[in-house]
Design a protein around this motif. Structure first.
Motif, PDB file in Angstrom:
ATOM      1  N   GLU A   6       2.199 108.802 -89.599  1.00 44.25           N
ATOM      2  CA  GLU A   6       2.191 110.085 -88.887  1.00 44.25           C
ATOM      3  C   GLU A   6       0.785 110.405 -88.371  1.00 44.25           C
ATOM      4  OE1 GLU A   6       5.958 112.328 -91.057  1.00 44.25           O
ATOM      5  OE2 GLU A   6       3.915 112.654 -91.787  1.00 44.25           O
TER       6      GLU A   6
ATOM      7  N   ARG B 224      -0.211 110.790 -84.512  1.00 43.82           N
ATOM      8  CA  ARG B 224      -0.897 112.001 -84.012  1.00 43.82           C
ATOM      9  C   ARG B 224      -2.169 111.613 -83.248  1.00 43.82           C
ATOM     10  NH1 ARG B 224       0.929 114.816 -88.619  1.00 43.82           N
ATOM     11  NH2 ARG B 224      -0.807 114.021 -89.872  1.00 43.82           N
TER      12      ARG B 224
ATOM     13  N   VAL C 220      -1.288 110.257 -79.935  1.00 43.16           N
ATOM     14  CA  VAL C 220      -0.910 111.319 -78.994  1.00 43.16           C
ATOM     15  C   VAL C 220      -2.164 112.043 -78.506  1.00 43.16           C
ATOM     16  CG1 VAL C 220       0.242 113.584 -78.853  1.00 43.16           C
ATOM     17  CG2 VAL C 220       1.415 111.637 -79.901  1.00 43.16           C
TER      18      VAL C 220
ATOM     19  N   CYS D 193      15.598 114.693 -85.825  1.00 41.28           N
ATOM     20  CA  CYS D 193      15.071 113.336 -86.001  1.00 41.28           C
ATOM     21  C   CYS D 193      15.472 112.793 -87.380  1.00 41.28           C
ATOM     22  CB  CYS D 193      13.554 113.346 -85.886  1.00 41.28           C
ATOM     23  SG  CYS D 193      12.997 113.782 -84.235  1.00 41.28           S
TER      24      CYS D 193
ATOM     25  N   CYS E 100      13.529 109.364 -78.405  1.00 44.89           N
ATOM     26  CA  CYS E 100      12.630 110.420 -78.879  1.00 44.89           C
ATOM     27  C   CYS E 100      11.185 109.925 -78.851  1.00 44.89           C
ATOM     28  CB  CYS E 100      13.046 110.835 -80.302  1.00 44.89           C
ATOM     29  SG  CYS E 100      11.912 111.999 -81.076  1.00 44.89           S
TER      30      CYS E 100
ATOM     31  N   HIS F  93       8.469 111.289 -80.020  1.00 48.45           N
ATOM     32  CA  HIS F  93       7.796 111.465 -81.315  1.00 48.45           C
ATOM     33  C   HIS F  93       8.147 110.328 -82.280  1.00 48.45           C
ATOM     34  CE1 HIS F  93       7.881 113.028 -85.511  1.00 48.45           C
ATOM     35  NE2 HIS F  93       6.627 113.338 -85.194  1.00 48.45           N
ATOM     36  N   CYS F  94       9.438 110.026 -82.381  1.00 47.48           N
ATOM     37  CA  CYS F  94       9.862 108.980 -83.326  1.00 47.48           C
ATOM     38  C   CYS F  94       9.451 107.588 -82.820  1.00 47.48           C
ATOM     39  CB  CYS F  94      11.371 109.044 -83.549  1.00 47.48           C
ATOM     40  SG  CYS F  94      11.825 110.510 -84.495  1.00 47.48           S
TER      41      CYS F  94
END
Lengths: 169, 104
Positions: free
Chosen positions: A157, A161, A164, B3, B21, B23-24
């Motif tokens: 994660e 992040r 991104v 999700c 998705c 994000h995923c």
């Protein structure tokens, strides 16, 4: 006994060293702790009666040698639940020479609490064997899986992040 | 659409939910990158070649500085103590006789 000890050194030195690296997070300290562990094993071997398996006995000695090394290094600045990032950052900013482990991966791992860091590093060092990691750290396999899942999730994660952020900048 | 958990995401692979998705998808890519980075950093860690030799040296040093066995010392002490006791007993027994002989 000499032959038996030589066999133990051959068979276990890598695993003892890896265990020490995972606990101490530093190769030089790990080498010294591994030496201490093997010396303790040599001293204790004549009294080993096989009440536990040889590997369990060896890993217990190795973990204790690492804990002694940690205690000798001074008061701990981290707990098992706190991130080790600060300690890692301190070490890298110091005058100590960088080891081959001093990579982005180590910095990444350094953001994890110590108990997760130990499991993650050993998992990759021990060819992703849950059973081996559990046996080396003296933890139930289920706990190893849980720690590993949480650690990988948290790291992935964080990486996502970061990606991104970089993509958006 | 909610999700799925990471475990399900990994099982499905890039063709599943992660394909739709962002994000995923990023999470799955990050996980692959993480695996590859950590395998590279930790996959080849092994004990330094000097470890076994250093341990042998420490064992050798330990053997040379080891205290000598105490049993011979104890036996030595007992022997000397017995000898002294014997001399004392003999002196106690024979000195008065010797004194009597000398004084006539």
């Amino acid at each position: 006994m000499e032959e038996e000890f030589e066999r133990i050194v051959r068979e276990y030195q890598d695993r003892i060293f890896r265990l020490a690296v995972s606990i101490l997070g530093d190769r030089a300290a790990a080498e010294e702790a591994a030496q201490d562990a093997l010396l303790r094993i040599w001293k204790g071997l004549p009294r080993f009666r096989g009440e536990s398996s040889l590997s369990t006995w060896i890993y217990t000695i190795a973990r204790n040698a690492c804990l002694t090394a940690l205690a000798r290094a001074g008061p701990r600045t981290e707990s098992l639940d706190e991130p080790a990032g600060r300690r890692q950052a301190d070490r890298h900013s110091g005058a100590a020479p960088e080891t081959p482990l001093a990579t982005d991966a180590e910095a990444l791992i350094g953001t994890l609490p110590a108990k997760y860091r130990q499991v993650v590093t050993l998992f990759y060092m021990q060819e992703k064997s849950y059973d081996e990691v559990a046996s080396m750290l003296g933890l139930p396999v289920g706990t190893v899986k849980t720690y590993l899942f949480r650690a990988r999730k948290s790291l992935a994660e964080e990486l996502a992040r970061e990606r991104v952020r970089k993509g958006g900048a | 659409m909610a999700c799925p958990d990471l475990e399900i995401l990994v099982r499905e692979g890039p063709g599943g939910h992660a394909a739709e998705c962002e994000h995923c998808g990023a999470l799955l890519e990050a996980l692959a990158e993480l695996d590859s980075t950590l395998e590279g950093a930790y996959g080849a860690v092994s004990a330094p070649p000097s470890l076994a030799a250093a341990v042998r040296m420490r064992i050798a040093a330990h053997q040379t500085v080891r205290r000598p066995p105490v049993l011979p010392e104890i036996l030595d002490f007992i022997g000397w103590a017995a000898l002294l006791a014997l001399v004392a007993v003999m002196a106690q027994r024979f000195l008065p006789l010797l004194g009597a002989v000398i004084t006539g």
